[in-house]
Design a protein around this motif. Structure first.
Motif: not given
Lengths: 128, 201
Positions: A103, A125, B6-8, B12-16, B19, B29-31
């Motif tokens: 996603p 990243w 993002a290896e997260e 996703g909210d942690h990377a938002r 971004i 992308l959120i991984d």
């Protein structure tokens, strides 16, 4: 109910120990139970003795026979079936970029192969 | 086309915020399960892979313009000496220039035999580490922190070269821990080994 994790999916299946119905084993692993073993396309992997019982498959025994790692909780309620090292190496050495769907930040699924025909610079990243 | 992954595992909210600050028009992308690290056998961030129009890897995973100058950082002020900062920026610029040259002319794409030779090899220990990490993240996500941490610790033991496994586990334990004293101790323990092996352009 047992949770079985593969690299790309999460399955909830009924198990007895690590035995699954043949239908669930196929759904989880992509391999089909046949008299000669677990088969996919032209390949068949003979199962270890005792790994088939009453039409059910010991998915952990099969996965290890395939060369894949199996990680499990102490209670056995969650299993992770990792990709076998040799299948990863074959894919990497073949140089075709392994495809995946993830996603984006808005939750829209994006598939790498949608970008065929364009050069792709892919970078990882992390916030941490 | 740029694809940023993002290896997260916190989601996703942690990377938002990063971004949104980037204001990018490419895929972000959120991984959460580090699938890309698994598929491409990555060990750190940032790492980059170059893929041509046919979907073929023409440069296997490599440090994406990052250098080891950060290891000489003044931890009290979080600053680098001017020479180190200049060298770091020069290395980043050289890498970005190489990416642009590839896009325009194809330069720096490796012949298939060289690209295949540079692909990092997956061992049975690495494969098991990925499975345990996957299980550990799932357990953490479902409120089973102690079990999850044990799986991730074992994953890190099996694959000690993976900074993504160790640092993600540290971050899940406590935000900030991935760049805290234990991280710096691990970096120091590398000795003469690189944290970011230079890309061989």
């Amino acid at each position: 109910m047992t949770v079985i994790l593969t690299d790309r999916a999460e399955h909830r299946v009924t198990t007895v120990g690590t035995f699954l119905s043949a239908a669930d084993a196929e759904r989880v692993t992509g391999w089909t139970l046949k008299p000669e073993g677990m088969c996919r396309d032209e390949a068949c992997v003979p199962l270890p003795a005792g790994a088939v019982r009453g039409g059910a498959v010991d998915v952990a025994a099969f996965w290890r026979k395939l060369g894949g790692p199996v990680a499990a909780t102490g209670a056995g309620d969650v299993l992770a079936l990792g990709a076998p090292a040799e299948s990863r190496n074959a894919a990497l050495e073949g140089l075709e970029a392994p495809d995946f769907t993830l996603p984006d930040i808005d939750g829209v699924p994006r598939t790498l192969s949608q970008l065929r025909g364009r050069k792709v610079f892919m970078a990882t990243w992390a916030s941490w | 086309m740029v694809v940023a992954v993002a290896e997260e595992s916190r989601g996703g909210d942690h990377a938002r915020s990063w971004i949104e600050a980037a204001k990018s028009d490419y895929w972000q992308l959120i991984d959460t399960d580090h699938l890309v690290s698994d598929l491409y056998n990555l060990v750190n961030v940032p790492q980059a892979i170059w893929i041509d129009e046919r979907g073929i890897v023409v440069r296997p995973p490599e440090s994406a313009g990052s250098t080891d100058h950060f290891r000489r950082m003044d931890l009290a002020t979080r600053t680098l000496a001017p020479d180190d900062m200049a060298a770091r920026l020069a290395a980043r610029q050289a890498y970005l220039d190489a990416v642009r040259a590839w896009v325009r002319t194809g330069k720096h794409a490796l012949p298939a035999v060289d690209a295949a030779a540079r692909q990092p090899r997956v061992t049975s220990e690495i494969a098991e580490a990925r499975a345990r990490f996957r299980l550990g993240v799932w357990l953490r996500r479902h409120g089973r922190a102690a079990e999850g941490d044990a799986e991730m610790a074992e994953a890190s033991r099996l694959h000690p070269e993976s900074w993504t496994i160790w640092r993600q586990a540290a971050d899940l334990d406590e935000v900030g821990k991935a760049s805290g004293p234990q991280f710096w101790a691990r970096v120091k323990a590398l000795g003469d080994k690189h944290y970011y092996p230079p890309a061989r352009l």
